[in-house]
Design a protein around this motif. Structure first.
Motif, mmCIF file in Angstrom:
data_model
loop_
_atom_site.group_PDB
_atom_site.id
_atom_site.type_symbol
_atom_site.label_atom_id
_atom_site.label_comp_id
_atom_site.label_asym_id
_atom_site.label_seq_id
_atom_site.Cartn_x
_atom_site.Cartn_y
_atom_site.Cartn_z
ATOM 1 N N ILE A 1 0.959 -1.390 0.148
ATOM 2 C CA ILE A 1 -0.009 -0.142 -0.139
ATOM 3 C C ILE A 1 1.026 1.162 0.019
ATOM 4 C CG2 ILE A 1 -0.292 0.106 2.539
ATOM 5 C CD1 ILE A 1 -3.142 0.909 1.854
ATOM 6 N N MET A 2 2.099 1.183 0.527
ATOM 7 C CA MET A 2 2.805 2.353 0.771
ATOM 8 C C MET A 2 4.189 2.316 -0.462
ATOM 9 S SD MET A 2 2.413 4.348 3.498
ATOM 10 C CE MET A 2 1.402 4.287 4.908
ATOM 11 N N ASP A 3 4.026 3.329 -1.509
ATOM 12 C CA ASP A 3 5.089 3.118 -2.158
ATOM 13 C C ASP A 3 6.242 4.087 -1.586
ATOM 14 O OD1 ASP A 3 3.859 5.766 -2.592
ATOM 15 O OD2 ASP A 3 3.808 5.506 -4.852
ATOM 16 N N GLU A 4 7.316 4.255 -2.258
ATOM 17 C CA GLU A 4 8.627 5.148 -1.924
ATOM 18 C C GLU A 4 8.095 6.603 -1.757
ATOM 19 O OE1 GLU A 4 12.035 6.038 -0.015
ATOM 20 O OE2 GLU A 4 11.433 4.177 -0.454
ATOM 21 N N ALA A 5 7.002 6.907 -2.962
ATOM 22 C CA ALA A 5 6.960 8.415 -2.803
ATOM 23 C C ALA A 5 5.981 8.555 -1.577
ATOM 24 C CB ALA A 5 6.031 8.945 -4.159
ATOM 25 N N ILE B 1 5.839 7.073 1.171
ATOM 26 C CA ILE B 1 6.859 6.965 2.585
ATOM 27 C C ILE B 1 7.671 8.256 2.583
ATOM 28 C CG2 ILE B 1 8.873 5.740 3.494
ATOM 29 C CD1 ILE B 1 7.507 3.171 2.247
ATOM 30 N N THR B 2 8.234 8.923 1.653
ATOM 31 C CA THR B 2 9.018 10.028 1.696
ATOM 32 C C THR B 2 8.215 11.172 1.968
ATOM 33 O OG1 THR B 2 10.508 9.004 -0.203
ATOM 34 C CG2 THR B 2 10.566 11.359 0.152
ATOM 35 N N PHE B 3 6.986 11.212 1.493
ATOM 36 C CA PHE B 3 5.962 12.302 2.010
ATOM 37 C C PHE B 3 5.841 12.316 3.326
ATOM 38 C CE2 PHE B 3 1.713 13.611 2.900
ATOM 39 C CZ PHE B 3 1.856 15.021 2.625
ATOM 40 N N ILE B 4 5.729 11.370 3.900
ATOM 41 C CA ILE B 4 5.047 11.099 5.238
ATOM 42 C C ILE B 4 6.361 11.569 6.148
ATOM 43 C CG2 ILE B 4 4.598 9.213 7.279
ATOM 44 C CD1 ILE B 4 2.907 7.895 5.386
ATOM 45 N N VAL B 5 7.512 10.815 5.615
ATOM 46 C CA VAL B 5 8.652 11.183 6.632
ATOM 47 C C VAL B 5 8.954 12.664 6.417
ATOM 48 C CG1 VAL B 5 11.015 10.554 6.962
ATOM 49 C CG2 VAL B 5 9.487 8.728 6.557
ATOM 50 N N LYS B 6 9.118 13.170 5.387
ATOM 51 C CA LYS B 6 9.550 14.455 5.110
ATOM 52 C C LYS B 6 8.879 15.697 5.579
ATOM 53 C CE LYS B 6 13.541 13.379 2.239
ATOM 54 N NZ LYS B 6 14.498 13.673 3.125
ATOM 55 N N LEU C 1 7.777 -1.627 7.576
ATOM 56 C CA LEU C 1 8.375 -1.217 6.460
ATOM 57 C C LEU C 1 9.805 -0.862 6.751
ATOM 58 C CD1 LEU C 1 5.792 1.412 4.918
ATOM 59 C CD2 LEU C 1 6.126 -1.078 4.309
ATOM 60 N N LYS C 2 10.537 -1.481 7.528
ATOM 61 C CA LYS C 2 11.843 -1.114 8.089
ATOM 62 C C LYS C 2 12.988 -1.083 7.028
ATOM 63 C CE LYS C 2 12.321 -5.808 9.696
ATOM 64 N NZ LYS C 2 11.155 -6.350 10.350
ATOM 65 N N ASP C 3 12.841 -2.059 5.953
ATOM 66 C CA ASP C 3 13.727 -2.053 5.118
ATOM 67 C C ASP C 3 13.605 -0.668 3.850
ATOM 68 O OD1 ASP C 3 14.765 -4.448 5.817
ATOM 69 O OD2 ASP C 3 13.331 -5.577 4.504
ATOM 70 N N GLN C 4 12.390 -0.443 3.747
ATOM 71 C CA GLN C 4 12.033 0.849 3.058
ATOM 72 C C GLN C 4 12.497 2.115 3.642
ATOM 73 O OE1 GLN C 4 10.100 -1.645 3.290
ATOM 74 N NE2 GLN C 4 8.529 -1.679 1.523
ATOM 75 N N LEU C 5 12.716 1.946 4.903
ATOM 76 C CA LEU C 5 13.111 3.356 5.914
ATOM 77 C C LEU C 5 14.225 3.601 6.034
ATOM 78 C CD1 LEU C 5 9.904 3.101 8.395
ATOM 79 C CD2 LEU C 5 10.210 4.960 6.399
ATOM 80 N N VAL C 6 15.353 2.636 5.458
ATOM 81 C CA VAL C 6 16.667 2.792 5.865
ATOM 82 C C VAL C 6 17.237 4.086 5.493
ATOM 83 C CG1 VAL C 6 18.961 1.809 5.363
ATOM 84 C CG2 VAL C 6 17.146 0.254 5.774
ATOM 85 N N SER C 7 16.843 4.732 4.263
ATOM 86 C CA SER C 7 17.279 5.808 3.735
ATOM 87 C C SER C 7 16.668 7.057 4.585
ATOM 88 C CB SER C 7 16.750 6.243 2.457
ATOM 89 O OG SER C 7 15.387 6.153 2.051
ATOM 90 N N HIS C 8 15.613 6.774 5.364
ATOM 91 C CA HIS C 8 15.255 8.047 6.157
ATOM 92 C C HIS C 8 15.519 7.764 7.945
ATOM 93 C CE1 HIS C 8 12.466 8.929 2.798
ATOM 94 N NE2 HIS C 8 12.282 7.791 2.561
ATOM 95 N N ARG C 9 16.446 7.085 8.032
ATOM 96 C CA ARG C 9 17.015 6.687 9.256
ATOM 97 C C ARG C 9 17.200 8.190 10.292
ATOM 98 N NH1 ARG C 9 21.108 2.485 8.247
ATOM 99 N NH2 ARG C 9 21.910 4.331 7.151
#
Length: 79
Positions: free
Chosen positions: A15-19, A21-26, A58-66
């Motif tokens: 359900i969560m693509d990279e875009a 995830i990036t929106f939520i984090v940033k 989604l721990k693997d997809q969040l590595v770049s947002h640590r």
């Protein structure tokens, strides 16, 4: 989200693509100090729950947002 992440259907788990995830984090978790000050306590709690779900599933997809995730959690713990 928990139901979707636990679903046996791969389409629901994705359900969560990279875009997204990036929106939520940033934009939600790390929008800047001035904006964070305008958030009320209930929103902080909900965002912490969202961050917890994302890290759990989604721990693997969040590595770049640590860095952003650590900063968000640390700022919330200091309050």
């Amino acid at each position: 989200l928990t139901t979707a992440f636990n679903s046996p259907d791969p389409k629901e788990r994705g359900i969560m693509d990279e875009a997204t995830i990036t929106f939520i984090v940033k934009d939600l978790l790390d929008p800047g100090d001035e904006i964070l000050k305008t958030y009320d306590e209930a929103l902080h709690i909900e965002l912490l729950q969202l961050a917890t779900l994302l890290i759990r599933y989604l721990k693997d997809q969040l590595v770049s947002h640590r860095k952003e995730l650590i900063k968000f959690a640390w700022d919330r713990l200091k309050r």
